[in-house]
Design an enzyme around this catalytic site. Structure first.
Site, PDB file in Angstrom:
ATOM      1  N   SER A  84      -9.422  -0.577   7.510  1.00 28.07           N
ATOM      2  CA  SER A  84      -9.135  -0.267   6.203  1.00 28.07           C
ATOM      3  C   SER A  84      -8.410  -1.478   5.386  1.00 28.07           C
ATOM      4  O   SER A  84      -8.169  -1.309   4.207  1.00 28.07           O
ATOM      5  CB  SER A  84      -7.770   0.754   6.376  1.00 28.07           C
ATOM      6  OG  SER A  84      -8.518   2.125   6.184  1.00 28.07           O
ATOM      7  N   LYS A 135       0.725  -1.297   0.061  1.00 28.79           N
ATOM      8  CA  LYS A 135       0.051   0.046   0.106  1.00 28.79           C
ATOM      9  C   LYS A 135       0.948   1.235  -0.046  1.00 28.79           C
ATOM     10  O   LYS A 135       1.826   1.236   0.759  1.00 28.79           O
ATOM     11  CB  LYS A 135      -1.060  -0.056   1.354  1.00 28.79           C
ATOM     12  CG  LYS A 135      -2.092   1.128   1.265  1.00 28.79           C
ATOM     13  CD  LYS A 135      -2.774   0.947   2.693  1.00 28.79           C
ATOM     14  CE  LYS A 135      -3.769   2.097   2.735  1.00 28.79           C
ATOM     15  NZ  LYS A 135      -4.453   1.995   3.777  1.00 28.79           N
ATOM     16  N   SER A 175      -9.341   1.842   3.519  1.00 26.47           N
ATOM     17  CA  SER A 175      -8.383   2.700   2.467  1.00 26.47           C
ATOM     18  C   SER A 175      -7.481   1.689   1.668  1.00 26.47           C
ATOM     19  O   SER A 175      -6.615   2.160   1.132  1.00 26.47           O
ATOM     20  CB  SER A 175      -7.779   3.658   3.291  1.00 26.47           C
ATOM     21  OG  SER A 175      -6.859   3.118   4.391  1.00 26.47           O
TER      22      SER A 175
END
Length: 507
Positions: free
Chosen positions: A209, A109, A185
Site C-alpha cells: 500500500s 494517511k 491504499s
C-alpha cells in the site's frame, strides 16, 4: 540462475513527456516550480534563504490548485499548518530547530490517528465526534521533530485494497492522468508527494500500500521491516501491516525513517532501538553487493513490455555501479490464497462490531471479502500462517546467497480510476495485479519502490528492491545509488486533461 547481467552505461530512466495541462501548470515553470525535497528545504531554512512559512504556503497553494482534479485529501487545515510553520520559523530564527524535520510540510494517511481531528479510515461508518486526543506513534514522532501537518490523505475503506476510492471520499486520481487511479491504499499520500503538496507522506502498507501508489505516481516509498516503525492501534490485519514513508527520493525516506522509527511503548511488537542513523551509510553505493534480478518471479507473472524494459535498464545500472547482478528467482509459488485468508479475516474483524445499517454503508467489495473472511475457520487461518512461515524460511535461505532481490514493483502501469482491477485483465481482486508486493508483507521484509522510467503514455514505472529482514538501511542505500547515478526519479506530473470548472472528478 543465468549468467551475470552485464553492466551498461544506458540511462536508467525516461523523462515524462511534456503534456498540455490547462489547470495545473507544468512543473519547473514560474507558475509551478518542481517539488523540492525535505532535505533541500532544511538546507534552505538553515541558510536563511527560505522560511517554513514559505514552504507551507507553497504546499497549500499546490493543494488548492490540484485537489479538484486529483482528490488526494480528506481534510486540509491550512490555518493550523501556517500556525505551526510560523512557530517553526521563529525557532529557526533563534537557531533552535525542534528536531530533524522542523518546518517540513508532511501529510498523514487517514488510517493513522492524528490528534485534533477525526480519523475516518475512508468509511462512512466512523463519526466525526471526538475526542480525538491521541497521535499514532509515527505521527507523534513527526510532531516531536517539528513537522508541519498539512492534512489527512485519502484511503480506501479501512485500507482494504490496492486502489484509492471509498464511499467517503470517492476516487483519488493519478497526477500523471486524472482519468487513472493513483493506486493504493496510500494513494492520497503518494499523489500529494508527486504534486509537491508536501515532500513527505506517512502511509501504511499491508500488501503493497505504499509501494503500489508510489509506482503509479512516480515517487519513492519504503515498506520497512515489520516492527521497525511502531504502530498503534494495532491493525486488524495483524503483522501484515507496516507503516512507511513516501517521499521524493531515498535520502528523504532515510531522513523520515530516522524520525518515525523512534520507540513507542504502546506497540509491544516494535523492534529494538536503531543502532545508527539510516543516513549513515547512504552514500556507500552498491559495489560488491550480490543482487538477484527476478523479472517475472520465475515465469509466474506476465509483465507489460514497457515495465519490463524500464526495470531491466535500472538493473543494468546497478550492475554498472558495481553490483554483482544475476537473473535468479526466489523459490516460492504465488502465496495469494494464504494472503487472502489472512487479509479477508482481518477485514471481517474490522467490521465485526457493525450492525446491519452500518454494514450497508460499506464499500460493496469490502462487504464481499468480509463475508468470505468470516467463513474461514481457525484451522484455515493457521494453515495460512504455516504457508507464511514456510515462505519466510525460503526467503531467509535465498538471502544467504543474495543481499538484495530486485523485481518490478507492479507488472503494469496505472489503469482507470474507480476500478479494483483493470478492465479485461480477468482479475476480480486487487491481488491479481500486485503479485510482486504482497509476498513481502507475509515475510515482513523491507521493500522499496523506486521510479525508474515511464511507458509510452508517460505513466511511471517502479522498480522494487527487497532486502532481508532488518536490512532497511541496505535497501535505502541501493535505492539512493540509483538516484545518485541519475537512474531514478522522473519528471513531475501535470495534468493532460482539462476539466471544466466545477466538473466532478469522483465517481
Amino acid at each position: 540462475m543465468t549468467d551475470r547481467i552485464a553492466p551498461t552505461d544506458t540511462e536508467g530512466h525516461a523523462a515524462a513527456p511534456s503534456l498540455p495541462g490547462a489547470q495545473i501548470p507544468a512543473p519547473g515553470t514560474e507558475a509551478r516550480p518542481a517539488p523540492v525535497t525535505a532535505t533541500a528545504l532544511l538546507a534552505a531554512y538553515r541558510a536563511g534563504t527560505l522560511s517554513p512559512v514559505d514552504a507551507t504556503r507553497d504546499a497549500l497553494a499546490r493543494i488548492e490548485a490540484t485537489e479538484p482534479l486529483v482528490n488526494a485529501f480528506v481534510r486540509v487545515d491550512g490555518e493550523a499548518a501556517l500556525a505551526q510553520a510560523e512557530e517553526s520559523a521563529r525557532r529557526w530564527e533563534r537557531g533552535e530547530p525542534a528536531g530533524l524535520l522542523d518546518g517540513v510540510p508532511v501529510t498523514v494517511k487517514d488510517i493513522l490517528l492524528q490528534r485534533g481531528g477525526p480519523t475516518f479510515k475512508g468509511s462512512r461508518t466512523i463519526r466525526a465526534g471526538g475526542p480525538w486526543e491521541e497521535d499514532a506513534p509515527s505521527v507523534a514522532r513527526l510532531r516531536e521533530h517539528g513537522a508541519v501537518f498539512l492534512g489527512k490523505t485519502t484511503t480506501p475503506e479501512f485500507g482494504w485494497k490496492g486502489v484509492t476510492d471509498s464511499p467517503l471520499s470517492g476516487a483519488t486520481r493519478n497526477p500523471y492522468d486524472p482519468a487513472l487511479t493513483s493506486g493504493g491504499s496510500s494513494g492520497g499520500g503518494a499523489a500529494a508527494v508527486a504534486l509537491g503538496a508536501g515532500p513527505l507522506a506517512l502511509g501504511t502498507d499491508g500488501g503493497g500500500s505504499v509501494r503500489i501508489p508510489a509506482a503509479f505516481c512516480g515517487v519513492f516509498a519504503l515498506k520497512p521491516t515489520y516492527g521497525r516503525v511502531p504502530l498503534y492501534p494495532a491493525s486488524a490485519f495483524g503483522t501484515l501491516a507496516h507503516v512507511g514513508p513516501m517521499t521524493l527520493d531515498a535520502r528523504d525516506a532515510a531522513l523520515m525513517m530516522d524520525v518515525i522509527s523512534g520507540s513507542d511503548a504502546r506497540d509491544w511488537s516494535q523492534l529494538g532501538p536503531v543502532a545508527e542513523s539510516f543516513r549513515a551509510g547512504l552514500d556507500e553505493g552498491v559495489r560488491g553487493l550480490r543482487v538477484a534480478y527476478s523479472p517475472t518471479l520465475g515465469g509466474q507473472v506476465a509483465v507489460d513490455p514497457a515495465v519490463a524494459a524500464a526495470v531491466r535498464t535500472g538493473v543494468e545500472r546497478l550492475a554498472a555501479l558495481g553490483a554483482w547482478v544475476s537473473e535468479d528467482d526466489p523459490d516460492f509459488t504465488d502465496p495469494v490464497e494464504a494472503f487472502h485468508t489472512l487479509w479477508f479475516s482481518g477485514a471481517a474483524r474490522v467490521v465485526q462490531p457493525l450492525g446491519p445499517e452500518a454494514r450497508a454503508l460499506l464499500d460493496p467489495g469490502l462487504r464481499e471479502i468480509c463475508g468470505q473472511g468470516a467463513r474461514y475457520s481457525a484451522l484455515d487461518y493457521l494453515a495460512a500462517v504455516d504457508t507464511r512461515m514456510e515462505l519466510g524460511r525460503r526467503m531467509g535461505r535465498f538471502h544467504e546467497r543474495y543481499d538484495l532481490l530486485v523485481t518490478p514493483t507492479l507488472p503494469i502501469t496505472a489503469f482507470e480510476a474507480g476500478l479494483e482491477a483493470p478492465k479485461g485483465s480477468g482479475h476480480r481482486r486487487w491481488t491479481g495485479w500486485t503479485p510482486f508486493t504482497y509476498p513481502f508483507n507475509l515475510t515482513q521484509q523491507p521493500a522499496a519502490s523506486v521510479p525508474v522510467g515511464t511507458d509510452a503514455r508517460g505513466l511511471p514505472v517502479g522498480l522494487q528492491i527487497v532486502g532481508p529482514r532488518h536490512a532497511d538501511a541496505l535497501v535505502l542505500r541501493a535505492a539512493h545509488a540509483l538516484y545518485t547515478a541519475g537512474a531514478a526519479g522522473i519528471a513531475p506530473p501535470h495534468s493532460d486533461r482539462a476539466y471544466a470548472p466545477g466538473e466532478p472528478v469522483t465517481p
